[in-house]
Design a protein around this motif. Sequence first.
Motif, PDB file in Angstrom:
ATOM      1  N   UNK A  55      51.647  40.417  53.499  1.00  0.00           N
ATOM      2  CA  UNK A  55      52.641  39.993  52.519  1.00  0.00           C
ATOM      3  C   UNK A  55      52.230  40.411  51.115  1.00  0.00           C
ATOM      4  N   UNK A  56      50.968  40.220  50.777  1.00  0.00           N
ATOM      5  CA  UNK A  56      50.497  40.621  49.454  1.00  0.00           C
ATOM      6  C   UNK A  56      50.529  42.139  49.311  1.00  0.00           C
ATOM      7  N   UNK A  57      50.232  42.864  50.374  1.00  0.00           N
ATOM      8  CA  UNK A  57      50.350  44.327  50.332  1.00  0.00           C
ATOM      9  C   UNK A  57      51.775  44.742  49.980  1.00  0.00           C
ATOM     10  N   UNK A  58      52.744  44.021  50.542  1.00  0.00           N
ATOM     11  CA  UNK A  58      54.143  44.328  50.236  1.00  0.00           C
ATOM     12  C   UNK A  58      54.438  44.084  48.772  1.00  0.00           C
ATOM     13  N   UNK A  59      54.004  42.938  48.245  1.00  0.00           N
ATOM     14  CA  UNK A  59      54.190  42.664  46.815  1.00  0.00           C
ATOM     15  C   UNK A  59      53.644  43.810  45.976  1.00  0.00           C
ATOM     16  N   UNK A  60      52.434  44.248  46.290  1.00  0.00           N
ATOM     17  CA  UNK A  60      51.785  45.285  45.487  1.00  0.00           C
ATOM     18  C   UNK A  60      52.516  46.613  45.600  1.00  0.00           C
ATOM     19  N   UNK A  61      52.982  46.955  46.791  1.00  0.00           N
ATOM     20  CA  UNK A  61      53.735  48.202  46.951  1.00  0.00           C
ATOM     21  C   UNK A  61      55.031  48.182  46.154  1.00  0.00           C
ATOM     22  N   UNK A  62      55.590  46.998  45.980  1.00  0.00           N
ATOM     23  CA  UNK A  62      56.842  46.873  45.245  1.00  0.00           C
ATOM     24  C   UNK A  62      56.640  46.873  43.738  1.00  0.00           C
ATOM     25  N   UNK A  63      55.387  46.897  43.288  1.00  0.00           N
ATOM     26  CA  UNK A  63      55.123  46.953  41.857  1.00  0.00           C
ATOM     27  C   UNK A  63      54.670  45.659  41.239  1.00  0.00           C
ATOM     28  N   UNK A  64      54.232  44.684  42.052  1.00  0.00           N
ATOM     29  CA  UNK A  64      53.778  43.401  41.515  1.00  0.00           C
ATOM     30  C   UNK A  64      52.406  43.537  40.864  1.00  0.00           C
ATOM     31  N   UNK A  65      52.141  42.641  39.927  1.00  0.00           N
ATOM     32  CA  UNK A  65      50.839  42.543  39.290  1.00  0.00           C
ATOM     33  C   UNK A  65      50.115  41.296  39.779  1.00  0.00           C
ATOM     34  N   UNK A  66      48.815  41.406  39.976  1.00  0.00           N
ATOM     35  CA  UNK A  66      47.962  40.233  40.168  1.00  0.00           C
ATOM     36  C   UNK A  66      47.431  39.865  38.788  1.00  0.00           C
ATOM     37  N   UNK A  67      47.736  38.660  38.354  1.00  0.00           N
ATOM     38  CA  UNK A  67      47.445  38.258  36.974  1.00  0.00           C
ATOM     39  C   UNK A  67      46.372  37.170  36.950  1.00  0.00           C
ATOM     40  N   UNK A  68      45.144  37.542  36.659  1.00  0.00           N
ATOM     41  CA  UNK A  68      44.091  36.555  36.490  1.00  0.00           C
ATOM     42  C   UNK A  68      43.342  36.222  37.763  1.00  0.00           C
ATOM     43  N   UNK A  69      42.439  35.254  37.636  1.00  0.00           N
ATOM     44  CA  UNK A  69      41.551  34.857  38.726  1.00  0.00           C
ATOM     45  C   UNK A  69      42.247  33.936  39.723  1.00  0.00           C
TER      46      UNK A  69
END
Length: 260
Positions: free
Chosen positions: A206-220
């Motif tokens: 699921x997180x891989x999908x977010x990242x492929x769609x252009x999502x940012x991981x923001x912070x710790x």
Amino acid sequence: MKNDLPTGNWQWSAPSPRRYQSFVALSPQTVEAACRLRYRVFAEEMGARLAGDGLDHDRFDPYCDHLVVHDQREDRIVGTTRLLSDAAARRSGGFYSQQEFDLDTVLTLEGRFLEVGRTCIDPDCRGGAVLSTLWSGLARFAIERGFDYLMGCASIPPGPGGFAVKAFYRRLTPEQQGPQWLNVQSLRPVPDYLRCERDDCGVPPLLQTYLRLGAWVCGDPYWDEDFNCMDVFILLPLKHLKARYSRRFIRHPAEIRGHA
């Protein structure tokens, strides 16, 4: 479930010939089916500490839209995510993510926010079709209703040695970490005694999908003791989704019929 096909705000102009169909649950029975699926995945499969009534629910659920994936062949709910709009968050007392992160800086961004949470797929149906169907419905919902940002908590389970926090962030490209000034503060960081160096789990699908769609991981990350996972805050500007995946996820407007 067949009587709960979308007849409200938006729907297909004709029944989908595909096995899986996504829609916003309109009946209490379908919302309950989604909550039962969440309990099976989070409590029975992943070991989360939830109330023992067979349903995963909290104070935010009554304010959310519940997007589900319906298996038309077996007539059951096989995927779900809940959606909390900025307007509904004001009525509920805030976003779920604000229980885990200080979002003051993020919420100064101009535009409308839609929080995504409690996403899960039936363990018997974890091929790409169900997740793609869920994302198709989510993308249409967010773009058609004029949201500017998707956000939420993406969960990462521990490996045998614990949480490989540093290894996870080494996997991210600079583009996936987003602007430094948007980094959020975790309200409960992963404690040192639960951290490890070796990454045995990788990045969840699921997180891989977010990242492929252009999502940012923001912070710790935040340590969610009840769910036995670490959560990272993700922020997805909808302009990223429109630019990269509009043809894949969004049908032509003529194929969607709106209703008052």
